[in-house]
Scaffold this motif. Structure first.
Motif, PDB file in Angstrom:
ATOM      1  N   ASP A   1       0.831  -1.213   0.000  1.00 18.33           N
ATOM      2  CA  ASP A   1       0.000   0.000   0.000  1.00 18.33           C
ATOM      3  C   ASP A   1       0.862   1.259   0.000  1.00 18.33           C
ATOM      4  O   ASP A   1       0.549   2.231  -0.687  1.00 18.33           O
ATOM      5  CB  ASP A   1      -0.949   0.011   1.204  1.00 18.33           C
ATOM      6  CG  ASP A   1      -2.041  -1.050   1.099  1.00 18.33           C
ATOM      7  OD1 ASP A   1      -2.235  -1.608  -0.009  1.00 18.33           O
ATOM      8  OD2 ASP A   1      -2.681  -1.324   2.129  1.00 18.33           O
ATOM      9  N   GLY A   2       1.933   1.256   0.780  1.00 13.25           N
ATOM     10  CA  GLY A   2       2.839   2.407   0.804  1.00 13.25           C
ATOM     11  C   GLY A   2       3.497   2.636  -0.548  1.00 13.25           C
ATOM     12  O   GLY A   2       3.619   3.770  -1.008  1.00 13.25           O
ATOM     13  N   ARG A   3       3.902   1.557  -1.192  1.00  9.46           N
ATOM     14  CA  ARG A   3       4.502   1.675  -2.530  1.00  9.46           C
ATOM     15  C   ARG A   3       3.461   2.145  -3.541  1.00  9.46           C
ATOM     16  O   ARG A   3       3.766   2.899  -4.454  1.00  9.46           O
ATOM     17  CB  ARG A   3       5.106   0.346  -2.957  1.00  9.46           C
ATOM     18  CG  ARG A   3       6.356   0.002  -2.170  1.00  9.46           C
ATOM     19  CD  ARG A   3       6.968  -1.287  -2.600  1.00  9.46           C
ATOM     20  NE  ARG A   3       7.521  -1.170  -3.946  1.00  9.46           N
ATOM     21  CZ  ARG A   3       8.126  -2.173  -4.576  1.00  9.46           C
ATOM     22  NH1 ARG A   3       8.234  -3.350  -4.003  1.00  9.46           N
ATOM     23  NH2 ARG A   3       8.601  -1.998  -5.786  1.00  9.46           N
ATOM     24  N   LEU A   4       2.227   1.717  -3.357  1.00  6.84           N
ATOM     25  CA  LEU A   4       1.148   2.119  -4.260  1.00  6.84           C
ATOM     26  C   LEU A   4       0.876   3.615  -4.156  1.00  6.84           C
ATOM     27  O   LEU A   4       0.636   4.286  -5.163  1.00  6.84           O
ATOM     28  CB  LEU A   4      -0.111   1.311  -3.962  1.00  6.84           C
ATOM     29  CG  LEU A   4      -1.270   1.454  -4.924  1.00  6.84           C
ATOM     30  CD1 LEU A   4      -0.835   1.120  -6.345  1.00  6.84           C
ATOM     31  CD2 LEU A   4      -2.403   0.541  -4.497  1.00  6.84           C
ATOM     32  N   GLN A   5       0.922   4.157  -2.955  1.00  5.93           N
ATOM     33  CA  GLN A   5       0.735   5.592  -2.771  1.00  5.93           C
ATOM     34  C   GLN A   5       1.822   6.368  -3.512  1.00  5.93           C
ATOM     35  O   GLN A   5       1.533   7.386  -4.146  1.00  5.93           O
ATOM     36  CB  GLN A   5       0.741   5.948  -1.295  1.00  5.93           C
ATOM     37  CG  GLN A   5      -0.505   5.517  -0.573  1.00  5.93           C
ATOM     38  CD  GLN A   5      -0.446   5.806   0.919  1.00  5.93           C
ATOM     39  OE1 GLN A   5       0.589   6.168   1.469  1.00  5.93           O
ATOM     40  NE2 GLN A   5      -1.587   5.640   1.583  1.00  5.93           N
ATOM     41  N   THR A   6       3.045   5.883  -3.448  1.00  3.84           N
ATOM     42  CA  THR A   6       4.146   6.534  -4.163  1.00  3.84           C
ATOM     43  C   THR A   6       3.927   6.441  -5.671  1.00  3.84           C
ATOM     44  O   THR A   6       4.159   7.409  -6.386  1.00  3.84           O
ATOM     45  CB  THR A   6       5.481   5.858  -3.787  1.00  3.84           C
ATOM     46  OG1 THR A   6       5.646   5.920  -2.370  1.00  3.84           O
ATOM     47  CG2 THR A   6       6.645   6.544  -4.470  1.00  3.84           C
ATOM     48  N   LEU A   7       3.461   5.298  -6.145  1.00  6.81           N
ATOM     49  CA  LEU A   7       3.214   5.114  -7.574  1.00  6.81           C
ATOM     50  C   LEU A   7       2.113   6.060  -8.053  1.00  6.81           C
ATOM     51  O   LEU A   7       2.215   6.645  -9.126  1.00  6.81           O
ATOM     52  CB  LEU A   7       2.815   3.647  -7.857  1.00  6.81           C
ATOM     53  CG  LEU A   7       2.516   3.303  -9.313  1.00  6.81           C
ATOM     54  CD1 LEU A   7       3.787   3.395 -10.156  1.00  6.81           C
ATOM     55  CD2 LEU A   7       1.939   1.895  -9.393  1.00  6.81           C
ATOM     56  N   ASN A   8       1.059   6.217  -7.260  1.00  3.77           N
ATOM     57  CA  ASN A   8      -0.057   7.062  -7.661  1.00  3.77           C
ATOM     58  C   ASN A   8       0.313   8.552  -7.684  1.00  3.77           C
ATOM     59  O   ASN A   8      -0.355   9.329  -8.355  1.00  3.77           O
ATOM     60  CB  ASN A   8      -1.243   6.830  -6.727  1.00  3.77           C
ATOM     61  CG  ASN A   8      -1.887   5.485  -6.962  1.00  3.77           C
ATOM     62  OD1 ASN A   8      -1.800   4.918  -8.050  1.00  3.77           O
ATOM     63  ND2 ASN A   8      -2.521   4.944  -5.933  1.00  3.77           N
ATOM     64  N   LYS A   9       1.337   8.938  -6.954  1.00  6.46           N
ATOM     65  CA  LYS A   9       1.760  10.350  -6.934  1.00  6.46           C
ATOM     66  C   LYS A   9       2.589  10.717  -8.161  1.00  6.46           C
ATOM     67  O   LYS A   9       2.778  11.873  -8.452  1.00  6.46           O
ATOM     68  CB  LYS A   9       2.567  10.646  -5.667  1.00  6.46           C
ATOM     69  CG  LYS A   9       1.717  10.631  -4.420  1.00  6.46           C
ATOM     70  CD  LYS A   9       2.540  10.902  -3.195  1.00  6.46           C
ATOM     71  CE  LYS A   9       1.667  10.819  -1.945  1.00  6.46           C
ATOM     72  NZ  LYS A   9       2.439  11.029  -0.727  1.00  6.46           N
TER      73      LYS A   9
END
Length: 149
Positions: free
Chosen positions: A140-148
């Motif tokens: 989830d943390g990596r996904l937040q970075t990807l979405n930014k």
């Protein structure tokens, strides 16, 4: 002559020990043992983890790339090719193009790792049923970075 033979034996034993050191994905294996994954599934997962080790890829990197980064790459590629409005206006055409592109990218990625479609399905099932609780926050943390991006 004896010293020379001893040096060769010592060198070979050092090299053998180096090869048997902890693998990149040994922690995932240990986690699966801890979650009491069935023995036959664990053996199959070990094959997958070995393939990932040979490609110097962690299981979480594989999972994230296969299910999230490739999705993002596919959407970005279609956006560049057809424009932003196409995504919103061309329902069936967009989904057909998305499916074709995503499938092709996924197959190429799995092939580059030497992972079969059956192994991919097992890895997904094992992640969801045995690893998600522990590693979900990391993904989830990596996904937040990807979405930014």
């Amino acid at each position: 002559m004896r010293i020379f033979l001893l040096l060769i034996i010592l060198s070979l034993s050092i090299l053998a020990c180096r090869k048997q050191g902890p693998q990149l994905n040994s922690g995932i294996h240990d986690d699966l043992v801890e979650t009491k994954l069935a023995k036959d599934s664990l053996q199959k997962m070990d094959v997958i983890l070995e393939k990932l080790d040979k490609k110097n890829t962690t299981f979480l990197d594989y999972y994230f790339h296969n299910y999230y980064e490739l999705d993002q790459e596919t959407s970005d590629e279609i956006r560049k090719l057809k424009g932003e409005q196409f995504i919103y206006d061309a329902d069936d055409e967009y989904f057909k193009l998305y499916t074709k592109t995503a499938t092709q990218k996924g197959e190429e990625y799995l092939k580059s790792l030497g992972i079969t479609e059956e192994e991919e399905h097992l890895a997904l099932e094992v992640y969801i049923l045995h690893l998600k609780q522990r590693y979900g926050p990391t993904i989830d943390g990596r996904l937040q970075t990807l979405n930014k991006q």
